[in-house]
Design an enzyme around this catalytic site. Structure first.
Site, short mmCIF file in Angstrom:
data_model
loop_
_atom_site.label_atom_id
_atom_site.label_comp_id
_atom_site.label_asym_id
_atom_site.label_seq_id
_atom_site.Cartn_x
_atom_site.Cartn_y
_atom_site.Cartn_z
N ASP A 174 0.84 -1.20 0.00
CA ASP A 174 0.00 0.00 0.00
C ASP A 174 0.88 1.25 0.00
OD1 ASP A 174 0.78 0.37 2.63
OD2 ASP A 174 -1.13 -0.27 3.49
N ILE A 175 0.24 2.38 -0.25
CA ILE A 175 0.95 3.64 -0.38
C ILE A 175 1.19 4.23 1.00
CG2 ILE A 175 0.83 5.97 -1.37
CD1 ILE A 175 -1.07 4.72 -3.51
N HIS B 236 -8.68 14.57 -2.55
CA HIS B 236 -8.96 13.24 -3.11
C HIS B 236 -8.77 13.16 -4.63
CE1 HIS B 236 -10.28 11.06 0.48
NE2 HIS B 236 -10.73 12.24 0.91
N ASP C 167 -6.59 10.30 -6.32
CA ASP C 167 -7.01 9.40 -7.40
C ASP C 167 -5.95 9.33 -8.49
OD1 ASP C 167 -9.34 8.84 -6.08
OD2 ASP C 167 -10.62 10.14 -7.32
N GLU D 243 -5.99 1.99 -1.10
CA GLU D 243 -4.65 2.21 -1.65
C GLU D 243 -3.81 0.94 -1.61
OE1 GLU D 243 -4.14 3.33 2.76
OE2 GLU D 243 -5.73 3.22 1.27
#
Length: 222
Positions: free
Chosen positions: A90-91, A103, A107, A134
């Protein structure tokens, strides 16, 4: 009079033949046009079904496979035993990224990650999906631990190389990822799901160790 009658009969005969031929030609032409239209409609329907199937199996934002398709894909793959590398990442500090940049920008980060993973799918024959939020999952078949270690680091470096600014990251000025992976023999969907849990544990290890790194978990399930 007899000759005239013959002539009239012949005239009626040819008139009937000509009318019949014209009628048959028009009907043939009509059938041909209807056939073309039907073929065109069938092609449009096939294309529409393919499009619907694509979007049913894909995450609309990253265009990677979604979790629904992951299960379908693995059901097809796991008709035999495979040595499988399972990567999950994940980030880093993604919530902070969204809070700071918004947001829509978040995205765009997810899209950039999706495009990067698409390269690995196309060039290295891996399977990749957006696992949730994510979080992303990548699967490689017939992969040794050494090969898996190389792929894991390549994925991490590829995301870092995007150089997407992240002022609120706790580890780097750019967007980075933490990644965990396992390499195990898998022969059922149930096993596959359990090994995802192991990869997730490895991901937690990478985060706990400072993030922006990979971690390998070799623990076997009983």
């Amino acid at each position: 009079m007899i000759l005239i009658g013959h002539i009239l009969n012949i005239s009626f005969f040819w008139t009937f033949i000509i009318i019949g031929a014209q009628s048959m030609y028009k009907q043939t032409e009509k059938n041909y046009k209807q056939g073309l239209l039907l073929n065109e409609q069938n092609e449009e329907l096939i294309a529409m079904n393919q499009t619907l199937e694509f979007y049913a199996n894909r995450d609309p934002l990253t265009r990677l496979a979604n979790r629904y398709y992951l299960e379908r894909h693995m059901n097809k793959v796991l008709t035999e035993k495979w040595q499988m590398a399972i990567f999950i990442f994940d980030i880093d500090s993604f919530k902070m990224y969204n809070d700071f940049y918004g947001h829509p920008q978040g995205d765009k980060v997810l899209q950039a990650v999706g495009e990067t993973l698409t390269h690995f799918v196309e060039e290295k024959g891996l399977f990749a999906c957006r696992y949730g939020g994510e979080e992303f999952l990548v699967v490689g078949l017939n992969m040794s631990e050494q090969d898996a270690a190389m792929i894991a680091e390549e994925i991490r470096l590829a995301i870092e190389a995007l150089q997407i600014p992240h002022e609120r990251s706790v580890v780097a000025p750019y967007v980075t990822i933490s990644l965990g992976y396992v390499v195990q023999e898998v022969e059922s969907l149930e096993q596959f799901e359990k090994y995802i849990d192991l990869a997730d544990q490895a991901l937690y290890t990478a985060k706990k160790a400072g993030r922006n790194q990979t971690a390998f978990l070799s623990k076997l399930l009983s």
